[in-house]
Design a protein around this motif. Sequence first.
Motif, mmCIF file in Angstrom:
data_model
loop_
_atom_site.group_PDB
_atom_site.id
_atom_site.type_symbol
_atom_site.label_atom_id
_atom_site.label_comp_id
_atom_site.label_asym_id
_atom_site.label_seq_id
_atom_site.Cartn_x
_atom_site.Cartn_y
_atom_site.Cartn_z
ATOM 1 N N SER A 47 0.852 -1.185 0.000
ATOM 2 C CA SER A 47 0.000 0.000 0.000
ATOM 3 C C SER A 47 0.885 1.230 0.000
ATOM 4 O O SER A 47 2.060 1.166 0.373
ATOM 5 C CB SER A 47 -0.933 0.017 1.213
ATOM 6 N N THR A 48 0.323 2.326 -0.411
ATOM 7 C CA THR A 48 1.027 3.593 -0.321
ATOM 8 C C THR A 48 1.391 3.816 1.141
ATOM 9 O O THR A 48 0.608 3.491 2.034
ATOM 10 C CB THR A 48 0.120 4.737 -0.819
ATOM 11 N N VAL A 49 2.561 4.341 1.397
ATOM 12 C CA VAL A 49 3.033 4.533 2.770
ATOM 13 C C VAL A 49 1.989 5.283 3.594
ATOM 14 O O VAL A 49 1.479 6.326 3.186
ATOM 15 C CB VAL A 49 4.375 5.294 2.785
ATOM 16 N N GLY A 50 1.639 4.695 4.728
ATOM 17 C CA GLY A 50 0.705 5.327 5.654
ATOM 18 C C GLY A 50 -0.766 5.145 5.332
ATOM 19 O O GLY A 50 -1.624 5.568 6.101
ATOM 20 N N ALA A 51 -1.089 4.482 4.214
ATOM 21 C CA ALA A 51 -2.500 4.268 3.858
ATOM 22 C C ALA A 51 -3.139 3.313 4.852
ATOM 23 O O ALA A 51 -2.488 2.420 5.389
ATOM 24 C CB ALA A 51 -2.618 3.707 2.439
ATOM 25 N N SER A 52 -4.427 3.486 5.094
ATOM 26 C CA SER A 52 -5.111 2.635 6.074
ATOM 27 C C SER A 52 -5.702 1.372 5.451
ATOM 28 O O SER A 52 -6.150 0.488 6.166
ATOM 29 C CB SER A 52 -6.221 3.437 6.766
ATOM 30 N N ILE A 53 -5.681 1.283 4.129
ATOM 31 C CA ILE A 53 -6.259 0.129 3.433
ATOM 32 C C ILE A 53 -5.173 -0.545 2.598
ATOM 33 O O ILE A 53 -4.441 0.111 1.867
ATOM 34 C CB ILE A 53 -7.417 0.570 2.512
ATOM 35 N N TRP A 54 -5.084 -1.885 2.720
ATOM 36 C CA TRP A 54 -4.145 -2.657 1.908
ATOM 37 C C TRP A 54 -4.754 -2.905 0.545
ATOM 38 O O TRP A 54 -5.938 -3.189 0.433
ATOM 39 C CB TRP A 54 -3.815 -3.984 2.592
ATOM 40 N N LYS A 55 -3.943 -2.841 -0.503
ATOM 41 C CA LYS A 55 -4.403 -3.184 -1.846
ATOM 42 C C LYS A 55 -4.570 -4.690 -1.947
ATOM 43 O O LYS A 55 -4.345 -5.418 -0.998
ATOM 44 C CB LYS A 55 -3.424 -2.645 -2.885
ATOM 45 N N GLU A 56 -4.961 -5.178 -3.131
ATOM 46 C CA GLU A 56 -5.287 -6.600 -3.297
ATOM 47 C C GLU A 56 -4.101 -7.510 -3.004
ATOM 48 O O GLU A 56 -2.949 -7.115 -3.135
ATOM 49 C CB GLU A 56 -5.804 -6.860 -4.713
ATOM 50 N N ASN A 57 -4.440 -8.740 -2.630
ATOM 51 C CA ASN A 57 -3.447 -9.777 -2.398
ATOM 52 C C ASN A 57 -2.743 -10.063 -3.717
ATOM 53 O O ASN A 57 -3.379 -10.348 -4.724
ATOM 54 C CB ASN A 57 -4.138 -11.031 -1.864
#
Length: 111
Positions: A47-57
């Motif tokens: 994920s973008t640094v510091g983002a609260s949501i992880w992108k897809e597996n």
Amino acid sequence: MGVWKISAGTALAVTRASCGENSPFAHAADIAVENRSGKTIRGFYGSTVGASIWKENKLDVGGLVDGQAILISFTDGARRCNFDLKTEFQDGSAVVQPDINLCRVSRVVVH
């Protein structure tokens, strides 16, 4: 060549030869992920640094068993280099490595 090791029950080592802004790798976010943990990896996320949501597996349904390696791409056209990386294991444990510069890292080894 830089190496990072993380000690959180599981170690994550990352390396890429240094590259300047004019290098063809300056904004490449493709990395080889190698599993040497002794466990099956069921998820690998960025994920973008510091983002609260992880992108897809980034792994297939079967995961990545010990001893296997896979090439993963994090390019999204935004020319960004820094990502937070998360590795999830079949047993439910996980390790997060914040702020990895994928423009300087070509290989991730999960121990």
